[in-house]
Design a protein around this motif. Sequence first.
Motif, PDB file in Angstrom:
ATOM      1  N   MET A   1     -10.590  46.807  34.617  1.00 37.19           N
ATOM      2  CA  MET A   1      -9.887  47.740  33.488  1.00 37.19           C
ATOM      3  C   MET A   1      -9.302  47.002  32.450  1.00 37.19           C
ATOM      4  SD  MET A   1      -9.494  50.686  32.456  1.00 37.19           S
ATOM      5  CE  MET A   1     -10.251  51.846  33.740  1.00 37.19           C
ATOM      6  N   HIS A   2      -8.513  45.925  32.925  1.00 33.97           N
ATOM      7  CA  HIS A   2      -7.797  44.990  31.919  1.00 33.97           C
ATOM      8  C   HIS A   2      -8.994  44.359  30.812  1.00 33.97           C
ATOM      9  CE1 HIS A   2      -4.746  44.960  35.086  1.00 33.97           C
ATOM     10  NE2 HIS A   2      -3.873  44.766  34.042  1.00 33.97           N
ATOM     11  N   ALA A   3     -10.138  43.881  31.578  1.00 34.76           N
ATOM     12  CA  ALA A   3     -11.197  43.339  30.532  1.00 34.76           C
ATOM     13  C   ALA A   3     -11.593  44.414  29.650  1.00 34.76           C
ATOM     14  CB  ALA A   3     -12.271  42.661  31.443  1.00 34.76           C
ATOM     15  N   ALA A   4     -11.854  45.595  30.084  1.00 38.57           N
ATOM     16  CA  ALA A   4     -12.365  46.745  29.285  1.00 38.57           C
ATOM     17  C   ALA A   4     -11.254  47.097  28.079  1.00 38.57           C
ATOM     18  CB  ALA A   4     -12.451  47.779  30.023  1.00 38.57           C
ATOM     19  N   ARG A   5      -9.991  46.952  28.455  1.00 33.39           N
ATOM     20  CA  ARG A   5      -9.048  47.188  27.286  1.00 33.39           C
ATOM     21  C   ARG A   5      -8.931  46.235  26.392  1.00 33.39           C
ATOM     22  NH1 ARG A   5      -6.815  51.950  28.609  1.00 33.39           N
ATOM     23  NH2 ARG A   5      -6.683  52.514  30.658  1.00 33.39           N
ATOM     24  N   ALA A   6      -9.074  44.913  26.835  1.00 35.80           N
ATOM     25  CA  ALA A   6      -9.161  43.627  25.984  1.00 35.80           C
ATOM     26  C   ALA A   6     -10.233  43.907  24.923  1.00 35.80           C
ATOM     27  CB  ALA A   6      -8.977  42.601  26.696  1.00 35.80           C
ATOM     28  N   VAL A   7     -11.307  44.230  25.449  1.00 36.90           N
ATOM     29  CA  VAL A   7     -12.741  44.628  24.675  1.00 36.90           C
ATOM     30  C   VAL A   7     -12.594  45.483  23.779  1.00 36.90           C
ATOM     31  CG1 VAL A   7     -14.919  45.157  24.569  1.00 36.90           C
ATOM     32  CG2 VAL A   7     -14.252  43.485  26.543  1.00 36.90           C
ATOM     33  N   ALA A   8     -11.826  46.708  24.299  1.00 37.40           N
ATOM     34  CA  ALA A   8     -11.703  47.642  23.052  1.00 37.40           C
ATOM     35  C   ALA A   8     -10.608  47.554  22.091  1.00 37.40           C
ATOM     36  CB  ALA A   8     -11.052  48.991  23.982  1.00 37.40           C
ATOM     37  N   GLU A   9      -9.541  46.715  22.429  1.00 36.50           N
ATOM     38  CA  GLU A   9      -8.703  46.204  21.292  1.00 36.50           C
ATOM     39  C   GLU A   9      -9.615  45.309  20.320  1.00 36.50           C
ATOM     40  OE1 GLU A   9      -4.431  43.797  21.031  1.00 36.50           O
ATOM     41  OE2 GLU A   9      -5.402  44.220  22.859  1.00 36.50           O
ATOM     42  N   ALA A  10     -10.182  44.471  20.574  1.00 41.48           N
ATOM     43  CA  ALA A  10     -11.056  43.547  19.708  1.00 41.48           C
ATOM     44  C   ALA A  10     -12.173  44.208  19.146  1.00 41.48           C
ATOM     45  CB  ALA A  10     -11.463  42.352  20.658  1.00 41.48           C
ATOM     46  N   ASN A  11     -12.501  45.555  19.482  1.00 39.97           N
ATOM     47  CA  ASN A  11     -13.738  45.912  19.018  1.00 39.97           C
ATOM     48  C   ASN A  11     -13.470  47.546  18.479  1.00 39.97           C
ATOM     49  OD1 ASN A  11     -16.319  43.759  19.424  1.00 39.97           O
ATOM     50  ND2 ASN A  11     -15.146  43.796  21.306  1.00 39.97           N
ATOM     51  N   ALA A  12     -12.509  47.712  18.515  1.00 40.31           N
ATOM     52  CA  ALA A  12     -12.281  49.413  18.204  1.00 40.31           C
ATOM     53  C   ALA A  12     -12.849  49.699  16.846  1.00 40.31           C
ATOM     54  CB  ALA A  12     -10.691  49.711  18.247  1.00 40.31           C
ATOM     55  N   ASP A  13     -12.583  48.772  15.771  1.00 35.43           N
ATOM     56  CA  ASP A  13     -13.208  49.034  14.407  1.00 35.43           C
ATOM     57  C   ASP A  13     -14.592  49.224  14.378  1.00 35.43           C
ATOM     58  OD1 ASP A  13     -10.418  49.128  13.504  1.00 35.43           O
ATOM     59  OD2 ASP A  13     -10.798  47.199  12.666  1.00 35.43           O
ATOM     60  N   ALA A  14     -15.334  48.758  15.259  1.00 34.99           N
ATOM     61  CA  ALA A  14     -16.772  48.655  15.082  1.00 34.99           C
ATOM     62  C   ALA A  14     -17.335  49.940  15.831  1.00 34.99           C
ATOM     63  CB  ALA A  14     -17.448  47.403  15.837  1.00 34.99           C
ATOM     64  N   PHE A  15     -16.506  50.264  16.933  1.00 34.71           N
ATOM     65  CA  PHE A  15     -17.040  51.289  17.640  1.00 34.71           C
ATOM     66  C   PHE A  15     -15.845  52.447  17.969  1.00 34.71           C
ATOM     67  CE2 PHE A  15     -19.269  47.664  18.887  1.00 34.71           C
ATOM     68  CZ  PHE A  15     -20.775  48.066  18.803  1.00 34.71           C
TER      69      PHE A  15
END
Length: 290
Positions: free
Chosen positions: A155-169
Motif C-alpha cells: 500500500m505504501h508503494a502504491a501510494r508512492a506510484v500514485a503520487e508520481a503518476n497521477a497526472d498520467a492516469f
Amino acid sequence: MPAYENRYWWSNDGLRLHYRDYPGREDRPPIVCIPGLTRNARDFEDVAARLAGEWRVIAIDLRGRGESAYAKDPMTYVPMTYVQDIEALLGELGVSSFVAFGTSLGGILTMLLAGAARERLAGALINDVGPEIEPAGLLRIRGYVGKSNTWPTWMHAARAVAEANADAFPGYTIEDWLVMAKRLYRVNSAGRVVLDYDMKIAEPFRVPGNEAGPDMWRALARLEDVPTLIVHGALSDLLSSPTAMRMAEMLDQAELVTVADVGHAPTLSEPVAVAAIERLLARIGEPVAA
C-alpha cells in the motif's frame, strides 16, 4: 492469468536473460513484448491474458530488469545492446517471423529492430514513443530513474506510484495503483518493497543521445510496408500529437490511435487500444512461424 513458462536465454556478453513464454498457435508469428525503461515482463500480463492461446506471447525482461541478470558494465544499458539481446533470443528460438509490441523504450527498440530484422517483422505496435521525444518527458524520466526507494508494504508503494503518476492516469483508483506497483516493484530478501531494476540503468540514460538511437526517423521508415499500430496517450509528455501524426503519415500501413485521459504510457488494456490491437492482428494474418 493464462499459464506461462519462465524461460531464459544468454546474451552475447554472457548474461542470463529472462522471458515469459505464453503458448499459442504455431501457425502464427509470436508476439514479442518489449517493456519500457524501468519496466519488465509483468507489464504485458493483460495483453497475454487476452491473446495467449490464439497467439504465442513472449514477454521479455531486458537486461537489468525483473528476472534478467544485471550487467557488469552499466554502459551496456543502451538501445543497440538491447537489440542485440533480442536478436540473440530470436536466433535461439529459430523465429523466422514475429510481431513486436514495444512500450516507450520498447517502442524505440521496435523501430531499431525494423532495421536489424526487417525481413522477420510481420507487424509492430509502438506505444507512446517516437523518433522525437519531448524534452519535458525526458526531464521527468531523468528525474526519477535510478533513484532507489523502499517501502514497508504494498500500500505504501502504491501510494508512492500514485503520487508520481497521477497526472498520467487521472482516473485510477487505489486498486489500479496497486496493480501498477506490483508490476514495478518486488519484495527483497529483507521483506521490503523495492524497485525491480538495476539502479545503474540510469548511468547511460543520463548521457544526452543514449535514450534513443541515431536517426530514428530513418529507423521508423523501415516500417513503411509493415502493418503498424501507433498508440498515443492524449496526456503524454513524451510523444506529442504532431510527432504521432507525422509517424502515421509516413507509414502506408500505420494506424494511429489516441487514448483519451491517459499519459505516458497507455497500458494497452484501454478499450480503444484493445480494439486497435485486434485490428492490427487481423491485418497481419497467419504467416507460418518457424
